[in-house]
Design a protein around this motif. Sequence first.
Motif, PDB file in Angstrom:
ATOM      1  N   UNK A   1       0.858  -1.196   0.000  1.00 12.83           N
ATOM      2  CA  UNK A   1       0.000   0.000   0.000  1.00 12.83           C
ATOM      3  C   UNK A   1       0.882   1.230   0.000  1.00 12.83           C
ATOM      4  N   UNK A   2       0.709   2.118  -0.987  1.00 15.24           N
ATOM      5  CA  UNK A   2       1.558   3.284  -1.065  1.00 15.24           C
ATOM      6  C   UNK A   2       0.898   4.542  -0.528  1.00 15.24           C
ATOM      7  N   UNK A   3      -0.333   4.455  -0.068  1.00 16.93           N
ATOM      8  CA  UNK A   3      -0.965   5.670   0.421  1.00 16.93           C
ATOM      9  C   UNK A   3      -2.089   5.374   1.389  1.00 16.93           C
ATOM     10  N   UNK A   4      -2.328   6.292   2.283  1.00 17.86           N
ATOM     11  CA  UNK A   4      -3.431   6.154   3.216  1.00 17.86           C
ATOM     12  C   UNK A   4      -3.824   7.536   3.694  1.00 17.86           C
ATOM     13  N   UNK A   5      -4.934   7.646   4.390  1.00 15.89           N
ATOM     14  CA  UNK A   5      -5.308   8.929   4.976  1.00 15.89           C
ATOM     15  C   UNK A   5      -5.182   8.838   6.480  1.00 15.89           C
ATOM     16  N   UNK A   6      -4.682   9.913   7.077  1.00 17.91           N
ATOM     17  CA  UNK A   6      -4.549   9.967   8.520  1.00 17.91           C
ATOM     18  C   UNK A   6      -4.996  11.337   8.978  1.00 17.91           C
ATOM     19  N   UNK A   7      -5.348  11.447  10.247  1.00 15.86           N
ATOM     20  CA  UNK A   7      -5.608  12.750  10.815  1.00 15.86           C
ATOM     21  C   UNK A   7      -4.275  13.432  11.080  1.00 15.86           C
ATOM     22  N   UNK A  43      -8.071  -1.961   1.661  1.00 14.14           N
ATOM     23  CA  UNK A  43      -6.640  -1.681   1.561  1.00 14.14           C
ATOM     24  C   UNK A  43      -6.311  -0.228   1.872  1.00 14.14           C
ATOM     25  N   UNK A  44      -7.222   0.688   1.574  1.00  9.09           N
ATOM     26  CA  UNK A  44      -6.981   2.087   1.934  1.00  9.09           C
ATOM     27  C   UNK A  44      -7.034   2.249   3.445  1.00  9.09           C
ATOM     28  N   UNK A  45      -7.928   1.513   4.099  1.00  8.26           N
ATOM     29  CA  UNK A  45      -7.975   1.553   5.553  1.00  8.26           C
ATOM     30  C   UNK A  45      -9.288   2.069   6.101  1.00  8.26           C
ATOM     31  N   UNK A  46      -9.454   2.000   7.429  1.00  9.92           N
ATOM     32  CA  UNK A  46     -10.738   2.343   8.054  1.00  9.92           C
ATOM     33  C   UNK A  46     -11.161   3.788   7.834  1.00  9.92           C
ATOM     34  N   UNK A  47     -10.207   4.701   7.615  1.00 11.48           N
ATOM     35  CA  UNK A  47     -10.593   6.090   7.411  1.00 11.48           C
ATOM     36  C   UNK A  47     -11.388   6.276   6.121  1.00 11.48           C
TER      37      UNK A  47
END
Length: 327
Positions: A1-7, A43-47
């Motif tokens: 995974x090359x990207x995700x969103x975070x706070x 794969x992007x995640x829970x956000x």
Amino acid sequence: MRGTTVLPGEGNNGEPGEDGMPTHRLQVPMPNALPFAIGTFDTIGPMSRATFPHRHTFHEIVHVTGGTGGHVVDLNRFALRPPNLCFISPGQVHHWEDVTGLEGHVILFTDDFLLDHPADRYVLRTLGKRSWLELSEEAADRTARLVAELDAEYRSGADGFHSVLRALLHILVVRSARLPAHQPPTWTAQPPAPDPTAAPHSRPGSMATEFTALIGTPEGALQSVRSSAEHLGVSVSYLSEAVKAATGRTPGELIRQSRVHEAKRLLLRTDLSVRQIAGCVGFGDPAYFCRFFRRETGASPGDFRRGGGDIHHDHRLESIARTPSSA
């Protein structure tokens, strides 16, 4: 995974910013990372399934292929009726409501990724105002193939994959702009966007799209006509003439509408006091803000909040059982 969103600030546990709204940023590993990511909701995640109102500093395109529930974008609520395409622009507020079995892909990228097709950022912001698209069988097949190609190219990382990704994304954006929108009546407080097709060919049209993109951000609520002109590198008179010619409205009118729209977002999606919201949208005097808001909307900020903003509903949502959302 090359990207995700975070706070921002403290990873996934970051606190809301000064405007009371969590803001997600695109985080990609270094080195040689692109300001782009695509993956499934898993794969992007829970956000990617966030049930609390939040903003992004980047563009998000959501291709929904399965699931039930609702999706709230700014002041409109839509029912999932897959397949759907959803476009969310930087600064817009959105969250998922009562969703089950959510399936599909999420595409995340910044304006910087659009360097091969810079006019796409105007088209994307116009799509963000339409937001929710329902796909015919033909459009669904075509969209699914494009999204699958984007996903495969991203995961391959083959030579020149970044230029292929930009080309495929450009095709997706242009074809999506041709599709009819399914949307409830639009809030008049949201600044209308000039025709995005005018941007590459008309200097006034291009200036007007840059102006509406500027005031469409959360920070845009703090802009004046003069500061906007300085930011865009033009005179106040030229900005006024260009915006009036392209939209039929003056820059001052659109800035007032932008402030109202941002105030409505904060009233409905945060626990900030009216005094705090007044400061967020550029009013040092809360009493003057209340008079301004009532003049523009016909309701006081408190009445608007207590009434839930009279959010527009997609009629198909009325049959969805309501349960409290949790962040």
